[in-house]
Write a protein that holds these residues in place. Structure first.
Motif, PDB file in Angstrom:
ATOM      1  N   THR A   1      -3.415  -8.514  11.044  1.00 19.03           N
ATOM      2  CA  THR A   1      -3.561  -8.859   9.626  1.00 19.03           C
ATOM      3  C   THR A   1      -4.970  -9.401   9.359  1.00 19.03           C
ATOM      4  O   THR A   1      -5.467 -10.260  10.081  1.00 19.03           O
TER       5      THR A   1
ATOM      6  N   VAL B   1      -4.282  -8.873   4.224  1.00 18.63           N
ATOM      7  CA  VAL B   1      -4.023  -7.431   4.245  1.00 18.63           C
ATOM      8  C   VAL B   1      -3.397  -7.073   5.582  1.00 18.63           C
ATOM      9  O   VAL B   1      -4.044  -7.175   6.633  1.00 18.63           O
TER      10      VAL B   1
ATOM     11  N   THR C   1       0.838  -1.186   0.000  1.00 18.02           N
ATOM     12  CA  THR C   1       0.000   0.000   0.000  1.00 18.02           C
ATOM     13  C   THR C   1       0.884   1.252   0.000  1.00 18.02           C
ATOM     14  O   THR C   1       2.106   1.168   0.129  1.00 18.02           O
TER      15      THR C   1
ATOM     16  N   THR D   1      -9.727  -3.902   2.511  1.00 14.11           N
ATOM     17  CA  THR D   1      -9.596  -5.251   3.076  1.00 14.11           C
ATOM     18  C   THR D   1     -10.593  -6.242   2.482  1.00 14.11           C
ATOM     19  O   THR D   1     -10.813  -7.315   3.043  1.00 14.11           O
TER      20      THR D   1
ATOM     21  N   PRO E   1      -7.647  -3.966  -3.425  1.00 15.03           N
ATOM     22  CA  PRO E   1      -7.066  -5.074  -4.188  1.00 15.03           C
ATOM     23  C   PRO E   1      -7.892  -5.450  -5.421  1.00 15.03           C
ATOM     24  O   PRO E   1      -9.129  -5.460  -5.383  1.00 15.03           O
TER      25      PRO E   1
ATOM     26  N   VAL F   1       0.066  -6.507   1.037  1.00 13.86           N
ATOM     27  CA  VAL F   1      -1.205  -7.140   0.676  1.00 13.86           C
ATOM     28  C   VAL F   1      -0.847  -8.326  -0.219  1.00 13.86           C
ATOM     29  O   VAL F   1      -0.106  -8.166  -1.187  1.00 13.86           O
TER      30      VAL F   1
END
Length: 258
Positions: A210, A200, A179, A256, A235, A185
């Protein structure tokens, strides 16, 4: 859109070469490719001298100690120096090669990053803004997704090794991105449940918090993942649906994939 005029080049034809390849582009748009030489069991690198590799391509053997160069992933520093993560099949270790110039003319620093058991398959490498390597990979002995976060450019000391997901047999076909804040990620395949998953991280070394998500569980899905992040950090993952033999895409609506 490759509608016309596509250039196809044979880059290396010396023996059986080109398995486990990974591609990066220089700032000038010249291709740099890491790959495995099956015939000689070596890690190799091709550095093109122009955008279509028409002439002057440099071919280097980077590591020839044992059967090395499986599951390569290449990234370039801001100076254009190649950095390659890969699997040492002889010793079953995760390794890293850091070149000291753009074509690795004066050799590379070779490091063993993780040697605890059979580790280092399905590597994916990204460099932080400080050009420190971050690598996702499989721990094949335990069926875990792991992450290595280096503390300097050549991983000389202080590397953080994390188990990211240890539920069932997970961690094949990893794809890693960072990121804007430098948090990893990772997309990957859960072979026990035949699902696509994403992890993530909540900080740069995934020390805590996480988030683990199952993104797709319809059939046997999630092999051969490739992950990128939008400008908002959401993502986007391409992957294979083995059940029906199709290419699929998952586009998350938040960071996420909630």
């Amino acid at each position: 859109t490759c509608s016309s005029g596509t250039t196809i080049r044979t880059i290396d034809s010396t023996g059986d070469v080109g398995v486990y390849k990974s591609l990066a582009l220089t700032t000038a748009g010249f291709p740099v490719i890491s790959y495995h030489d099956v015939t000689n069991r070596d890690l190799k690198l091709a550095v093109c001298a122009e955008a279509t590799c028409s002439s002057g391509t440099t071919i280097r053997t980077i590591d020839s100690t044992g059967d090395v160069g499986w599951y390569t992933s290449v990234a370039l520093t801001t100076a254009g120096f190649p950095v390659i993560s890969y699997f040492d099949n002889t010793n079953r270790d995760l390794k890293l090669a850091v070149c000291t110039d753009t074509i690795c003319s004066s050799g590379a620093t070779i490091r063993t990053i993780d040697s605890t058991g059979n580790v280092g398959q399905y590597t994916s490498l990204v460099l932080t803004t400080a050009e420190f390597p971050v690598i996702s990979y499989l721990d094949n002995d335990n069926g875990d997704l792991k992450l290595a976060v280096c503390a300097d450019t050549t991983c000389s000391s202080g590397t953080t090794i994390r188990i990211i997901d240890s539920a069932d047999f997970v961690g094949q076909f990893t794809s890693l991105a960072l990121t804007a804040a430098g948090f990893p990620v990772i997309s990957y395949y859960d072979s026990t449940n035949t699902d696509l998953k994403v992890a993530v991280c909540a900080d740069a070394t995934c020390s805590s918090g996480t988030t683990i998500r199952t993104i797709d569980s319809t059939g046997n899905v999630g092999e051969y993942t490739s992950l990128a992040l939008t400008t908002g950090g959401f993502p986007v993952i391409s992957y294979y649906n083995q059940s029906i033999g199709v290419l699929k895409l998952a586009v998350c609506a938040d960071a996420t994939c909630l």
